[in-house]
Design a protein around this motif. Structure first.
Motif, PDB file in Angstrom:
ATOM      1  N   LYS A   1      31.475  75.457  69.110  1.00  0.00           N
ATOM      2  CA  LYS A   1      31.605  74.185  69.822  1.00  0.00           C
ATOM      3  C   LYS A   1      30.830  74.253  71.125  1.00  0.00           C
ATOM      4  CE  LYS A   1      35.870  72.459  67.986  1.00  0.00           C
ATOM      5  NZ  LYS A   1      37.104  71.741  68.249  1.00  0.00           N
TER       6      LYS A   1
ATOM      7  N   LEU B   1      49.288  73.814  78.520  1.00  0.00           N
ATOM      8  CA  LEU B   1      50.442  73.918  77.623  1.00  0.00           C
ATOM      9  C   LEU B   1      51.270  75.140  77.994  1.00  0.00           C
ATOM     10  CD1 LEU B   1      51.740  72.593  75.114  1.00  0.00           C
ATOM     11  CD2 LEU B   1      50.623  74.366  73.772  1.00  0.00           C
TER      12      LEU B   1
ATOM     13  N   LEU C   1      42.112  75.112  69.273  1.00  0.00           N
ATOM     14  CA  LEU C   1      41.318  74.065  69.909  1.00  0.00           C
ATOM     15  C   LEU C   1      39.842  74.433  70.032  1.00  0.00           C
ATOM     16  CD1 LEU C   1      43.642  72.733  72.733  1.00  0.00           C
ATOM     17  CD2 LEU C   1      43.090  71.687  70.551  1.00  0.00           C
TER      18      LEU C   1
ATOM     19  N   ILE D   1      35.413  72.801  60.440  1.00  0.00           N
ATOM     20  CA  ILE D   1      36.275  71.607  60.379  1.00  0.00           C
ATOM     21  C   ILE D   1      35.553  70.347  60.828  1.00  0.00           C
ATOM     22  CG2 ILE D   1      38.483  72.787  60.631  1.00  0.00           C
ATOM     23  CD1 ILE D   1      38.325  71.888  63.617  1.00  0.00           C
TER      24      ILE D   1
ATOM     25  N   LYS E   1      36.957  59.212  58.672  1.00  0.00           N
ATOM     26  CA  LYS E   1      36.510  58.308  59.741  1.00  0.00           C
ATOM     27  C   LYS E   1      36.837  56.861  59.389  1.00  0.00           C
ATOM     28  CE  LYS E   1      32.386  57.139  62.335  1.00  0.00           C
ATOM     29  NZ  LYS E   1      33.169  56.898  63.541  1.00  0.00           N
TER      30      LYS E   1
ATOM     31  N   ARG F   1      40.005  51.065  65.476  1.00  0.00           N
ATOM     32  CA  ARG F   1      39.439  51.891  64.420  1.00  0.00           C
ATOM     33  C   ARG F   1      38.579  53.005  65.014  1.00  0.00           C
ATOM     34  NH1 ARG F   1      34.909  49.785  60.612  1.00  0.00           N
ATOM     35  NH2 ARG F   1      33.851  50.538  62.445  1.00  0.00           N
TER      36      ARG F   1
ATOM     37  N   GLN G   1      39.795  56.528  65.239  1.00  0.00           N
ATOM     38  CA  GLN G   1      39.757  57.367  64.040  1.00  0.00           C
ATOM     39  C   GLN G   1      38.342  57.904  63.851  1.00  0.00           C
ATOM     40  OE1 GLN G   1      42.376  57.626  61.556  1.00  0.00           O
ATOM     41  NE2 GLN G   1      43.733  56.815  63.119  1.00  0.00           N
ATOM     42  N   THR G   2      38.029  58.988  64.607  1.00  0.00           N
ATOM     43  CA  THR G   2      36.655  59.477  64.551  1.00  0.00           C
ATOM     44  C   THR G   2      36.364  60.254  63.288  1.00  0.00           C
ATOM     45  OG1 THR G   2      37.364  61.419  65.739  1.00  0.00           O
ATOM     46  CG2 THR G   2      36.430  59.628  67.037  1.00  0.00           C
ATOM     47  N   GLY G   3      37.416  60.762  62.684  1.00  0.00           N
ATOM     48  CA  GLY G   3      37.192  61.627  61.528  1.00  0.00           C
ATOM     49  C   GLY G   3      36.958  63.063  61.944  1.00  0.00           C
ATOM     50  N   ASN G   4      36.915  63.327  63.242  1.00  0.00           N
ATOM     51  CA  ASN G   4      36.690  64.687  63.751  1.00  0.00           C
ATOM     52  C   ASN G   4      38.020  65.416  63.827  1.00  0.00           C
ATOM     53  OD1 ASN G   4      36.190  66.957  65.223  1.00  0.00           O
ATOM     54  ND2 ASN G   4      34.672  65.959  66.547  1.00  0.00           N
ATOM     55  N   THR G   5      38.208  66.415  62.960  1.00  0.00           N
ATOM     56  CA  THR G   5      39.494  67.112  62.886  1.00  0.00           C
ATOM     57  C   THR G   5      39.835  67.798  64.202  1.00  0.00           C
ATOM     58  OG1 THR G   5      38.783  67.575  60.651  1.00  0.00           O
ATOM     59  CG2 THR G   5      40.857  68.503  61.331  1.00  0.00           C
ATOM     60  N   GLY G   6      38.802  68.356  64.834  1.00  0.00           N
ATOM     61  CA  GLY G   6      39.033  69.019  66.103  1.00  0.00           C
ATOM     62  C   GLY G   6      39.608  68.081  67.140  1.00  0.00           C
TER      63      GLY G   6
ATOM     64  N   LEU H   1      43.236  67.470  66.441  1.00  0.00           N
ATOM     65  CA  LEU H   1      44.056  68.606  66.879  1.00  0.00           C
ATOM     66  C   LEU H   1      44.271  68.558  68.382  1.00  0.00           C
ATOM     67  CD1 LEU H   1      42.492  71.487  64.788  1.00  0.00           C
ATOM     68  CD2 LEU H   1      44.852  70.717  64.706  1.00  0.00           C
ATOM     69  N   PHE H   2      43.175  68.242  69.060  1.00  0.00           N
ATOM     70  CA  PHE H   2      43.265  68.161  70.517  1.00  0.00           C
ATOM     71  C   PHE H   2      44.286  67.111  70.951  1.00  0.00           C
ATOM     72  CE2 PHE H   2      41.788  65.961  74.351  1.00  0.00           C
ATOM     73  CZ  PHE H   2      41.984  66.964  75.265  1.00  0.00           C
TER      74      PHE H   2
ATOM     75  N   VAL I   1      47.862  68.350  70.305  1.00  0.00           N
ATOM     76  CA  VAL I   1      48.357  69.310  71.293  1.00  0.00           C
ATOM     77  C   VAL I   1      48.644  68.614  72.619  1.00  0.00           C
ATOM     78  CG1 VAL I   1      47.694  71.307  72.692  1.00  0.00           C
ATOM     79  CG2 VAL I   1      47.230  71.277  70.249  1.00  0.00           C
ATOM     80  N   PHE I   2      47.719  67.742  72.982  1.00  0.00           N
ATOM     81  CA  PHE I   2      47.873  67.035  74.250  1.00  0.00           C
ATOM     82  C   PHE I   2      49.151  66.197  74.249  1.00  0.00           C
ATOM     83  CE2 PHE I   2      46.891  63.813  77.404  1.00  0.00           C
ATOM     84  CZ  PHE I   2      46.381  64.594  78.419  1.00  0.00           C
TER      85      PHE I   2
ATOM     86  N   MET J   1      52.187  68.235  74.542  1.00  0.00           N
ATOM     87  CA  MET J   1      52.345  68.675  75.915  1.00  0.00           C
ATOM     88  C   MET J   1      52.953  67.575  76.779  1.00  0.00           C
ATOM     89  SD  MET J   1      49.316  70.283  78.111  1.00  0.00           S
ATOM     90  CE  MET J   1      48.809  68.756  78.801  1.00  0.00           C
TER      91      MET J   1
ATOM     92  N   LEU K   1      56.596  67.205  76.063  1.00  0.00           N
ATOM     93  CA  LEU K   1      57.374  68.284  76.700  1.00  0.00           C
ATOM     94  C   LEU K   1      57.533  68.014  78.187  1.00  0.00           C
ATOM     95  CD1 LEU K   1      56.372  71.760  75.282  1.00  0.00           C
ATOM     96  CD2 LEU K   1      58.651  70.915  75.767  1.00  0.00           C
TER      97      LEU K   1
END
Lengths: 167, 107, 639
Positions: free
Chosen positions: A86, A101, B30, B99, B106, C611, C614-619, C622-623, C626-627, C630, C633
């Motif tokens: 990346k 986190l 990440l 990934i 999309k 729409r 919905q980028t289609g970017n799995t990363g 995930l981000f 997690v965000f 957080m 929490l």
């Protein structure tokens, strides 16, 4: 005091190897570092009087799961350093998020009230007999359920990994 | 051996250690793009939780925590098996385990 | 009024009276195909069952007792409760007998008349439904139940007028009938609301007893009765809402006989007689009813002279006769009005069925100019038709003579009304015999093929004709005029229903016997004169009405029904159409479409915008995950 030293030593190994898992270039190395990490965690288990679990941990993780990972890595021929990375920006965002986190979790941990320590009557808390008794009396139904889960996982993975034939 | 567990090491240290390991796992998820590494990071996170559970079990002085760890291991094993099968399937179809290549969803 | 003893054991039979036709409707609707040709017979027998039950009720109840019970409570609030209940009193009994009796005969007739039609079974299921609603109308113990029946018969009328729905003109006629009735129904509905607010309920007992506490001529009662009369105007085809009835002849002839002559159109009269106390307390409304009745009677009779369609003549004659009945009601002669309803039901049904038989023989031809000389081909039809024509013309001793004479006698103290009604009945005699002579006398004017086809109808059609003609002769003797020194059975039977009104209106104007005899003779003389004139015109001189294109002057006005339909078209329909167009363009296209399209566009816009997440970017997913974890929490922690 020796136990303190042992703890810190093991903790240092765990954190270091975990970091190496994340940052090493090649997946093969990552797998190796992860195995090392699992061994150090097994050491923690022994320290915490969970001897049976330590053995199971090594057998299951190091012996089965990681070997499976290794096989997959080799099978897919991923042992290349040309793996795409990346951008620095997204990497730093990831690191910052992970760090935040960590801070939040830490804050959460600090605000918890830990119960008082109650010493067990016997030393064999983590032995096979005790864990086994617990498993086959109080947790019998979940234990049996895991077998169903395994069957499903096994069939699922076989179906998924099978070469697709034109139907 | 009067003390069965080295109570000299406070449980807080275990909390700290497992939190740290968990955060490292999250960070790995990440910043890496290789799906197999992400899978390993997830294993790492699971193990940090396991560690936490065992420490609780030890400091509370009963076996229940260890039984939970046992079940988590079961789930982890199943997850790895299915996850790797998926990976193999993806690799066969796309020729990559990156990934970022998986962007068919999309909108 | 004294409290009648409820004859409990009659409740069950009275419930079955309307349920049998309803059962028939469901049977024919759902199993019509399986029942095949048995279906219509079952339908007819069920109506016969209703008739027998009505006779049973009639014999057991008489006019000394009445049956008033609630089946269930429909709605309840405050002090008002609306019940679904039935009331069987002398008035309902008369109507029950007429509806089920004539209904059965017409069912029987239809088996012969309709058996070539593909909608044979459908026709009978509608007829049964109609009988059900009509029974509901006359059996209900509140205006609400009456209104259900009222709307139900309107629906059936619509379905049956438009029975041959492949013909657009017939569909238009059906719609016209439905919409004209709607106007009247609005009046009825408003009247009901007034009653609900000011008279504390809708059931007859409550309304009529509460109304009796008002003084005579109270404005509230005038308003209510006028609104009710508007409803009656629509249903019973009075001026100015009569135009649907002639058009309703588009339906099959048995329908015209049953719905548009014998039963449904008399619902308005039934309603007024049912609420006679209300009307008696509002003299102004009675006046209006009377004048509308007289005007309708005369107006429709005049139009009837120049009609050439055999069913149209009968339709205008029905309107005219209904006007006569309303005139009787307006004069306060409720029982005379009802008496004419009954006799009219017999002879008008007979006329329509006879006309149906003629049309059947002619293979569908309805124009009288193409008939003639049918006497020797279809004897039974011709004889029964003659009886009915004599009855409607008011010749002694046929049924029409007695009932019409009674109305004229009641009108005698009101000279103008008497003169107008006499003229109207004289015209009636004329055009009815014009119809009769043109159809059955002189020589046949149709084609050779039609002449070959001429045949008498099957027994299922002639039997009802014969039975009805017996009634057309005999029904008059139910109400003998006072001069004959015989008991007036009909008035006696209905006496309990109208006794309160009698006391409100005071003693009716009694004409002495000599005057009465004079009146009878005069009426008969006028009728005979008309018949003779008709004979001279259409038999001796063999006049045949000219084709439509050659009609001129006043005659053309009459033949074109005084252009009333065209007037309504120009005054109501056209502006309505223009208004609808305006609304269509301005309100619908500009305003409503704007809102609808704008909301659709908003949804589309937000969709298109969101729409992009919905980028289609799995990363990235995930981000975000997690965000979000957080943040959750953190929120937990801060709290």
């Amino acid at each position: 005091m020796t136990s303190d030293i042992v703890f810190f030593l093991l903790a240092a190994i765990s954190v270091f190897t975990a970091l190496m898992v994340v940052f090493s270039k090649s997946p093969i190395y990552s797998v190796m570092w992860l195995i090392a990490c699992f061994f150090s965690i097994a050491g923690h288990y022994v320290m915490l009087n969970a001897q049976f679990l330590a053995i199971v941990h090594i057998i299951v993780y190091a012996g089965a799961i990681m070997v499976l990972m290794l096989f997959t890595v080799m099978l897919l021929n991923l042992n290349k350093e040309s793996e795409p990375h990346k951008s620095i920006l997204s990497k730093s965002i990831g690191i910052i998020t992970g760090g935040m986190l960590f801070l939040v979790l830490l804050a959460a941990m600090r605000s918890t009230q830990l119960g008082p320590y109650s010493a067990p009557e016997t030393t064999d808390v983590g032995f096979v007999q005790k864990v086994g008794m617990k498993l086959f009396t109080d947790y019998l139904l979940p234990f049996e359920m895991t077998s169903v889960l395994f069957i499903a996982a096994m069939i699922g993975s076989v179906v998924l990994a099978k070469k697709e034939r034109n139907i | 051996m009067s003390e069965l567990v080295n109570t000299s090491t406070p449980q807080n240290w275990y909390l700290l250690l497992s939190t740290l390991l968990f955060s490292i796992g999250v960070m790995g998820v990440l910043i890496r793009r290789n799906a197999i590494i992400i899978l390993m990071c997830i294993e790492l996170m699971l193990n940090s939780v396991n560690l936490l559970l065992v420490s609780f079990s030890a400091y509370a002085g009963n076996t229940d925590g260890q039984v939970f760890v046992f079940f988590i291991m079961v789930v982890a094993a199943a997850e790895v098996a299915v996850g790797l099968a998926l990976l193999v399937s993806i690799y066969r179809n796309l020729g990559s385990t990156d990934i970022d290549v998986l962007s068919k969803l999309k909108g | 009024m004294e409290q009648f003893i409820q004859p409990i054991n009659l409740i069950a039979p009275s419930l079955w009276v309307p349920l049998l036709p309803l059962l028939g409707f469901f049977l024919l609707t759902f199993f019509g195909k399986q029942l095949k040709s048995a279906g219509p017979w079952i339908a007819s027998l069920l109506v016969l069952g209703s008739f027998l039950l009505s006779v049973y009720l009639f014999v057991n109840l008489g006019n000394k007792q009445s049956l008033d019970y609630d089946v269930f409570t429909w709605m309840h609030w405050g002090e008002v409760s609306l019940n679904f209940g039935f009331l069987i009193d002398p008035l309902s009994l008369i109507m029950l007998l007429v509806i089920t009796g004539i209904g059965f005969l017409i069912h029987l007739y239809s088996i012969g008349y309709m058996h070539h039609d593909e909608g044979f079974v459908r026709f009978f299921s509608y007829l049964n439904l109609f009988i059900f609603f009509m029974l509901l109308l006359v059996m209900g113990n509140s205006y609400l139940i009456m209104f259900i029946g009222w709307e139900g018969v309107g629906l059936c009328s619509y379905l049956l007028i438009g029975f041959w729905y492949t013909n657009d003109a017939y569909n238009d006629a059906a719609k016209k009938a439905f919409i004209m009735n709607r106007i009247g129904d609005l009046g009825f509905l408003l009247g009901m609301f007034f009653m609900l607010f000011y008279l504390g309920g809708l059931d007859f007992a409550t309304v009529l007893s509460n109304a009796a506490e008002f003084e005579k001529g109270a404005p509230l009662l005038v308003v209510i009765t006028l609104l009710l009369f508007v409803g009656a105007m629509g249903k019973s085809a009075q001026l100015p809402l009569y135009t649907w009835l002639p058009d309703a002849m588009a339906g099959p002839t048995p329908v015209s006989a049953l719905i548009h002559a014998a039963t449904m159109v008399t619902a308005g009269i039934y309603m007024i007689v049912r609420s006679n106390i209300l009307f008696s307390l509002a003299p102004f409304t009675l006046e209006v009813v009377m004048w509308v009745g007289v005007a309708t009677s005369l107006f429709a009779a005049i139009i009837g002279i120049k009609q050439n369609d055999i069913k149209k003549v009968l339709a205008y004659s029905t309107v005219s006769q209904l006007g006569l009945m309303f005139a009787a009601l307006g004069l306060g002669a409720y029982t005379s009005g009802m008496f004419h309803v009954v006799t009219h039901a017999f002879f008008k049904a007979l006329l329509f069925l006879g006309a149906g038989s003629v049309i059947h023989a002619m293979g569908g031809e309805q124009d009288m100019r193409r008939m003639g000389g049918l006497w020797k081909y279809i004897k039974v039809t011709a004889i029964t038709f003659l009886i009915a024509t004599l009855a409607i013309s008011g010749i002694f001793p046929f049924a029409g003579f007695f009932s019409k004479d009674e109305i004229l006698a009641a009108a005698f103290h009101h000279k103008i009304v008497w003169v107008l009604l006499s003229v109207s009945s004289m015209i009636t005699a004329f055009y009815m015999f014009r119809l009769f002579f043109l159809t059955f006398f002189t020589s046949f004017r149709g084609t050779e093929e039609e002449k070959h086809h001429l045949h008498e109808s099957p027994w299922t059609m002639t039997l009802p004709l014969a039975i009805l003609s017996l009634f057309a002769i005999g029904a008059g003797f139910l109400g003998m005029p006072a001069v004959m020194h015989m008991p007036h059975w009909f008035n006696g039977f209905l006496a309990p229903v109208v006794e309160t009104s009698k006391s409100i209106l005071g003693e009716a104007h009694h004409v002495d016997h000599n005057t009465e005899i004079m009146l009878m003779l005069l009426a008969t003389a006028l009728a005979v004169t008309s018949i003779v004139i008709a004979y001279v015109f259409y038999v001796s001189r063999k006049t045949v009405p000219e084709p439509d294109t050659e009609t001129k002057g006043l005659a053309k006005w009459v033949a074109k029904k005084f252009y009333i339909d065209e007037l309504y078209n120009a005054v109501f329909v056209k502006p309505m159409m223009v208004l609808s167009d305006v609304f269509h363009v301005v309100i619908d296209k500009l305003v409503i479409d704007l809102f609808v399209n704008a909301s659709a566009w908003m949804v589309g816009f937000t969709g298109r915008t969101l729409r992009l997440v919905q980028t289609g970017n799995t990363g990235f997913y995930l981000f975000i995950m997690v965000f979000a974890m957080m943040v959750l929490l953190l929120i937990q922690l801060v709290q």
